[in-house]
Design an enzyme around this catalytic site. Structure first.
Site, PDB file in Angstrom:
ATOM      1  N   GLU A  15       0.865  -1.193   0.000  1.00 33.48           N
ATOM      2  CA  GLU A  15       0.000   0.000   0.000  1.00 33.48           C
ATOM      3  C   GLU A  15       0.896   1.236   0.000  1.00 33.48           C
ATOM      4  O   GLU A  15       1.846   1.310   0.793  1.00 33.48           O
ATOM      5  CB  GLU A  15      -0.864  -0.017   1.263  1.00 33.48           C
ATOM      6  N   ARG A  50      -2.409  14.321   8.418  1.00 34.90           N
ATOM      7  CA  ARG A  50      -3.598  14.993   7.871  1.00 34.90           C
ATOM      8  C   ARG A  50      -4.817  14.692   8.747  1.00 34.90           C
ATOM      9  O   ARG A  50      -4.686  14.307   9.891  1.00 34.90           O
ATOM     10  CB  ARG A  50      -3.787  14.564   6.403  1.00 34.90           C
TER      11      ARG A  50
HETATM   12  C1  DQA Z   1      -3.733   9.545  -0.865  1.00 35.17           C
HETATM   13  C2  DQA Z   1      -4.204   9.949   0.533  1.00 35.17           C
HETATM   14  C3  DQA Z   1      -5.713   9.804   0.654  1.00 35.17           C
HETATM   15  O1  DQA Z   1      -6.135  10.174   1.961  1.00 35.17           O
HETATM   16  C4  DQA Z   1      -6.408  10.693  -0.337  1.00 35.17           C
HETATM   17  O2  DQA Z   1      -7.804  10.502  -0.289  1.00 35.17           O
HETATM   18  C5  DQA Z   1      -5.900  10.530  -1.735  1.00 35.17           C
HETATM   19  C6  DQA Z   1      -4.479  10.309  -1.953  1.00 35.17           C
HETATM   20  C7  DQA Z   1      -2.225   9.811  -1.048  1.00 35.17           C
HETATM   21  O3  DQA Z   1      -1.653   9.190  -1.952  1.00 35.17           O
HETATM   22  O4  DQA Z   1      -1.641  10.627  -0.362  1.00 35.17           O
HETATM   23  O5  DQA Z   1      -6.639  10.675  -2.686  1.00 35.17           O
HETATM   24  O6  DQA Z   1      -3.949   8.158  -1.021  1.00 35.17           O
END
Ligand code: DQA
Length: 140
Positions: A95, A104
């Site tokens: 992931e 965040r």
């Molecule tokens: C993300 C982080 C997620 O919270 C967000 O919704 C995204 C991008 C990232 O790559 O930082 O769309 O997956």
């Protein structure tokens, strides 16, 4: 080695979308640079804004490829279905996230995907994908 990068919703807007969070480069250009840098690796790329299409791809590649690099984007935090798909397959999944989701909003701190992955790489910008790729190649 066959590796697929699967990107979820809104990642088709990289380069345009919140550049202060996600940078200025679009993913197609970054993907082309990865292909150039790793010519021995068969790299495939798929992006969708649709949850079911992401699940279909995970199922399609998840029994034959050597690795999946998955950024499920917002679905990371909401999708039991994508989490279950990752659990169902035999191909290892890493992931990745471009931004540091833990720095965040709190709703971004939970992932339905992480428990069933080989590992997670978060917060290194687009380099997160290359770090995941290097990890797969090291086990080659
Ligand atoms: C993300 C982080 C997620 O919270 C967000 O919704 C995204 C991008 C990232 O790559 O930082 O769309 O997956």
């Amino acid at each position: 080695m066959k590796i697929i990068i699967i990107n979820g919703p809104n990642l088709n807007l990289l380069g345009k979308r919140e550049p202060e969070v996600y940078g200025n480069q679009n993913f197609e250009a970054y993907f082309a640079s990865l292909q150039e840098k790793f010519p021995q690796t068969e790299l495939t790329y798929f992006q969708s804004n649709i949850e079911g299409e992401l699940i279909d791809k995970i199922q399609q590649y998840g029994f034959s490829f050597d690795g999946i690099i998955l950024n499920a984007a917002a679905y990371t935090h909401t999708s039991v279905g994508i989490g279950d798909a990752v659990k169902a397959i035999t191909t290892p999944v890493i992931e990745v996230h471009i931004s540091n989701t833990f720095a965040r909003e709190t709703f971004r701190h939970h992932s339905f995907i992480s428990p069933n992955t080989k590992g997670i790489i978060i917060g290194f910008g687009l380099q997160s994908y290359e770090l995941a790729l290097l990890s797969f190649l090291k086990n080659d």
